[in-house]
Design a protein around this motif. Structure first.
Motif, mmCIF file in Angstrom:
data_model
loop_
_atom_site.group_PDB
_atom_site.id
_atom_site.type_symbol
_atom_site.label_atom_id
_atom_site.label_comp_id
_atom_site.label_asym_id
_atom_site.label_seq_id
_atom_site.Cartn_x
_atom_site.Cartn_y
_atom_site.Cartn_z
ATOM 1 N N ASP A 194 44.467 32.411 42.973
ATOM 2 C CA ASP A 194 43.818 31.116 42.768
ATOM 3 C C ASP A 194 44.464 29.998 43.581
ATOM 4 O OD1 ASP A 194 41.899 32.100 41.065
ATOM 5 O OD2 ASP A 194 42.956 31.526 39.240
ATOM 6 N N GLU A 195 45.583 30.291 44.237
ATOM 7 C CA GLU A 195 46.276 29.288 45.038
ATOM 8 C C GLU A 195 46.158 29.560 46.544
ATOM 9 O OE1 GLU A 195 49.870 28.206 41.925
ATOM 10 O OE2 GLU A 195 50.045 30.039 43.118
ATOM 11 N N VAL A 196 45.365 30.566 46.903
ATOM 12 C CA VAL A 196 45.217 30.938 48.309
ATOM 13 C C VAL A 196 43.772 30.692 48.736
ATOM 14 C CG1 VAL A 196 45.428 32.790 50.003
ATOM 15 C CG2 VAL A 196 47.047 32.662 48.095
ATOM 16 N N TYR A 197 43.605 29.991 49.859
ATOM 17 C CA TYR A 197 42.295 29.607 50.372
ATOM 18 C C TYR A 197 42.161 30.079 51.813
ATOM 19 C CZ TYR A 197 42.608 26.466 46.388
ATOM 20 O OH TYR A 197 42.756 25.954 45.133
ATOM 21 N N LEU A 198 40.936 30.346 52.215
ATOM 22 C CA LEU A 198 40.660 30.817 53.562
ATOM 23 C C LEU A 198 39.515 29.995 54.146
ATOM 24 C CD1 LEU A 198 40.577 34.425 54.691
ATOM 25 C CD2 LEU A 198 38.624 32.996 55.198
ATOM 26 N N LEU A 199 39.676 29.561 55.387
ATOM 27 C CA LEU A 199 38.634 28.787 56.071
ATOM 28 C C LEU A 199 38.404 29.327 57.468
ATOM 29 C CD1 LEU A 199 39.882 25.231 55.136
ATOM 30 C CD2 LEU A 199 37.644 26.124 54.585
ATOM 31 N N LYS A 244 40.295 32.098 46.900
ATOM 32 C CA LYS A 244 39.588 31.076 46.137
ATOM 33 C C LYS A 244 38.708 30.243 47.068
ATOM 34 C CE LYS A 244 40.521 28.104 42.254
ATOM 35 N NZ LYS A 244 39.907 26.905 42.276
ATOM 36 N N ASP A 245 37.526 29.909 46.605
ATOM 37 C CA ASP A 245 36.624 29.031 47.347
ATOM 38 C C ASP A 245 37.018 27.589 47.057
ATOM 39 O OD1 ASP A 245 34.460 28.504 49.021
ATOM 40 O OD2 ASP A 245 33.082 28.328 47.349
ATOM 41 N N ILE A 246 36.931 26.729 48.060
ATOM 42 C CA ILE A 246 37.266 25.321 47.870
ATOM 43 C C ILE A 246 36.044 24.643 47.271
ATOM 44 C CG2 ILE A 246 37.955 23.183 49.001
ATOM 45 C CD1 ILE A 246 39.232 24.954 51.193
ATOM 46 N N GLY A 247 36.178 24.203 46.034
ATOM 47 C CA GLY A 247 35.039 23.648 45.312
ATOM 48 C C GLY A 247 35.325 22.280 44.743
ATOM 49 N N VAL A 248 34.656 21.986 43.651
ATOM 50 C CA VAL A 248 34.736 20.664 43.019
ATOM 51 C C VAL A 248 36.155 20.340 42.571
ATOM 52 C CG1 VAL A 248 33.923 19.247 41.101
ATOM 53 C CG2 VAL A 248 32.328 20.727 42.303
ATOM 54 N N SER A 249 36.869 21.314 41.999
ATOM 55 C CA SER A 249 38.201 21.009 41.483
ATOM 56 C C SER A 249 39.166 20.614 42.592
ATOM 57 C CB SER A 249 38.762 22.200 40.692
ATOM 58 O OG SER A 249 38.897 23.337 41.519
ATOM 59 N N GLU A 250 38.968 21.133 43.807
ATOM 60 C CA GLU A 250 39.832 20.780 44.911
ATOM 61 C C GLU A 250 39.358 19.505 45.616
ATOM 62 O OE1 GLU A 250 40.297 24.805 43.775
ATOM 63 O OE2 GLU A 250 38.504 23.907 44.612
ATOM 64 N N GLN A 251 38.054 19.389 45.853
ATOM 65 C CA GLN A 251 37.519 18.284 46.656
ATOM 66 C C GLN A 251 37.063 17.093 45.839
ATOM 67 O OE1 GLN A 251 35.053 19.394 50.219
ATOM 68 N NE2 GLN A 251 34.690 21.152 48.908
ATOM 69 N N VAL A 296 45.527 29.146 53.670
ATOM 70 C CA VAL A 296 46.385 28.113 53.077
ATOM 71 C C VAL A 296 46.763 28.544 51.670
ATOM 72 C CG1 VAL A 296 46.576 25.680 52.389
ATOM 73 C CG2 VAL A 296 45.169 26.308 54.376
ATOM 74 N N ALA A 297 48.053 28.483 51.381
ATOM 75 C CA ALA A 297 48.537 28.726 50.022
ATOM 76 C C ALA A 297 49.147 27.413 49.542
ATOM 77 C CB ALA A 297 49.582 29.842 50.014
ATOM 78 N N THR A 298 48.731 26.969 48.388
ATOM 79 C CA THR A 298 49.203 25.671 47.898
ATOM 80 C C THR A 298 49.429 25.718 46.388
ATOM 81 O OG1 THR A 298 48.719 23.306 47.803
ATOM 82 C CG2 THR A 298 46.827 24.762 47.690
ATOM 83 N N LYS A 299 50.536 25.146 45.975
ATOM 84 C CA LYS A 299 50.851 25.007 44.557
ATOM 85 C C LYS A 299 50.745 23.536 44.190
ATOM 86 C CE LYS A 299 53.859 28.931 43.737
ATOM 87 N NZ LYS A 299 53.091 29.609 42.712
ATOM 88 N N ALA A 300 50.151 23.282 43.051
ATOM 89 C CA ALA A 300 50.007 21.896 42.598
ATOM 90 C C ALA A 300 51.386 21.337 42.258
ATOM 91 C CB ALA A 300 49.109 21.839 41.377
ATOM 92 N N GLY A 301 51.536 20.053 42.514
ATOM 93 C CA GLY A 301 52.770 19.386 42.126
ATOM 94 C C GLY A 301 53.794 19.394 43.121
#
Length: 108
Positions: free
Chosen positions: A28-33, A50-57, A103-108
């Protein structure tokens, strides 16, 4: 905390994703574009990222992306993952060349 890898193909994307998962990220923390929407969708599904959706954008940016060029949309998505405008422009140029962004990203 963010980690970004620019890769050439699905095999390299899979390797990058595995490295991120082994490094403590979750799927859930890894995205591909990719620049091509179909390629991006196919790789996201095949590699179970994970798809980049409403929670991210956010809803406003998600709707705005419908009316933007693909380059503008990609930069917006990259920024939504916590990268700067300059980084987003740099990575979007890489995507223009047919490369893939993981992209791998952790919140905070």
């Amino acid at each position: 905390m963010k980690n970004v890898r620019v890769v050439e193909n699905g095999v390299q994307a899979k390797e990058a994703i595995e490295q991120f998962l082994n490094g403590g990220y979750t799927k859930d923390e890894v995205y591909l574009l990719a620049h091509d929407k179909n390629r991006s969708k196919d790789l996201t599904e095949a590699l179970e990222t994970k798809d980049i959706g409403v929670s991210e954008q956010g809803a406003v940016n998600l709707v705005a992306n419908v009316f933007q060029s693909r380059g503008d949309e990609l930069r917006s998505k990259i920024q939504s993952l916590g990268l700067s405008d300059v980084e987003a422009q740099q990575y979007e140029r890489e995507l223009d060349k047919g490369l893939v962004l993981v992209v791998a990203t952790k919140a905070g």
